[in-house]
Design an enzyme around this catalytic site. Sequence first.
Site, PDB file in Angstrom:
ATOM      1  N   HIS A  63       0.850  -1.183   0.000  1.00 29.45           N
ATOM      2  CA  HIS A  63       0.000   0.000   0.000  1.00 29.45           C
ATOM      3  C   HIS A  63       0.887   1.234   0.000  1.00 29.45           C
ATOM      4  O   HIS A  63       2.109   1.140   0.148  1.00 29.45           O
ATOM      5  CB  HIS A  63      -0.974  -0.008   1.177  1.00 29.45           C
ATOM      6  N   HIS A  65       1.186   3.899   2.015  1.00 30.80           N
ATOM      7  CA  HIS A  65       1.626   4.633   3.195  1.00 30.80           C
ATOM      8  C   HIS A  65       3.147   4.757   3.143  1.00 30.80           C
ATOM      9  O   HIS A  65       3.846   3.820   2.717  1.00 30.80           O
ATOM     10  CB  HIS A  65       1.187   3.931   4.480  1.00 30.80           C
ATOM     11  N   ASP A  67       5.731   4.606   5.064  1.00 28.30           N
ATOM     12  CA  ASP A  67       6.688   3.667   5.658  1.00 28.30           C
ATOM     13  C   ASP A  67       6.805   2.363   4.881  1.00 28.30           C
ATOM     14  O   ASP A  67       7.662   1.529   5.184  1.00 28.30           O
ATOM     15  CB  ASP A  67       6.328   3.381   7.126  1.00 28.30           C
ATOM     16  N   HIS A  68       5.966   2.178   3.866  1.00 29.17           N
ATOM     17  CA  HIS A  68       6.023   0.966   3.062  1.00 29.17           C
ATOM     18  C   HIS A  68       6.535   1.195   1.642  1.00 29.17           C
ATOM     19  O   HIS A  68       6.731   0.223   0.906  1.00 29.17           O
ATOM     20  CB  HIS A  68       4.637   0.315   3.001  1.00 29.17           C
ATOM     21  N   HIS A 143      -7.425  -2.085   5.673  1.00 27.45           N
ATOM     22  CA  HIS A 143      -6.600  -0.996   6.192  1.00 27.45           C
ATOM     23  C   HIS A 143      -7.259   0.337   5.845  1.00 27.45           C
ATOM     24  O   HIS A 143      -8.273   0.394   5.158  1.00 27.45           O
ATOM     25  CB  HIS A 143      -5.185  -1.106   5.611  1.00 27.45           C
ATOM     26  N   ASP A 213      -0.267  -4.258   6.737  1.00 27.96           N
ATOM     27  CA  ASP A 213      -1.153  -3.528   7.644  1.00 27.96           C
ATOM     28  C   ASP A 213      -2.620  -3.905   7.436  1.00 27.96           C
ATOM     29  O   ASP A 213      -3.170  -3.750   6.348  1.00 27.96           O
ATOM     30  CB  ASP A 213      -0.998  -2.027   7.424  1.00 27.96           C
ATOM     31  N   HIS A 271       6.172  -5.352  12.339  1.00 25.66           N
ATOM     32  CA  HIS A 271       5.504  -4.054  12.190  1.00 25.66           C
ATOM     33  C   HIS A 271       5.166  -3.499  13.570  1.00 25.66           C
ATOM     34  O   HIS A 271       4.048  -3.045  13.843  1.00 25.66           O
ATOM     35  CB  HIS A 271       4.253  -4.170  11.307  1.00 25.66           C
TER      36      HIS A 271
END
Length: 305
Positions: A63, A65, A67-68, A143, A213, A271
Amino acid sequence: MEKFEVNILGCGSAKPTTRHFPASQVVNVRDKLFMIDCGEGAQIQFCKSHLKFNRLQSIFISHLHADHCLGLIGLVSTLNLLGRTAQLHVYLPKGGEEVFASVIHFFNWEMTFEVVFHEYDDKVSEVIYEDRSLTVTTLPLDHKMPCCGFLFAEKPSPRHILREMIDAYEIPLSMINCIKNGEDFVLADGRVIPNERLTTPSDPPRSYAYCSDTRYMPALAEKLKGVNLLFHEATFCEEDAQKATSRYHSTASQAAQVARDAGVGKLIIGHYSSRYDDESVLLREALAVFEHTVLARENMCVKIM
């Protein structure tokens, strides 16, 4: 048995800490490298794990976001500096190509290779990658934004032909693949040598699932039945279960419930929320539900047998 292993590059969550890098992993299947998520600093961790950049085939982003996926820009720049010429395939949710294509071009005026984007539908489970030995299937998750996990599954391999049988019956090279695929062998005098005498069973196909997530999804267990190794996010402990639900994440015991209900071989949790200085509380809660659980650690390598 051919190589099938998972390298953990980062196992932290969104808020940076000095203990963990953000989410990123590399799956090594027969020395082809497939990256899952690409948090900041992924290329540094790639080096620390003694992985070879020239073997990186594809990147799968769960996804969008930060941090990914923010590490993707730096990783592509590093590959460009190294003079890569082979295409790099990036699989990501719809809208991702528009975000990354222009940024990658901005920071890399003279690209030595092509980045090929493949956008997938986060609402359905479908095969998005396939080669002679492997398929990668999306796993829609729950998510705050479109998000999918990934199931890496080996294809069944041919049976093993016995060397002594080749010599004993003078089997020609042209027949070996046929016999590996289940055919009997017919001698010149018409006698039939059954395949079971000539071969031994192939190794069972292995599988790895990555569940990024997501809130707790009991129905996910059905899609993960019999998976050899499962990574499932475990951002919170049970004391913070309400936060997990409201922020669209899972607790460690919820991750373990999915693993238990799916009958997986082994569970890795990661995570971690930055609120926990010691992740052993997460491990204890997961172990109480599913005993074959380990904590993810940076530069950890798990072999799937």
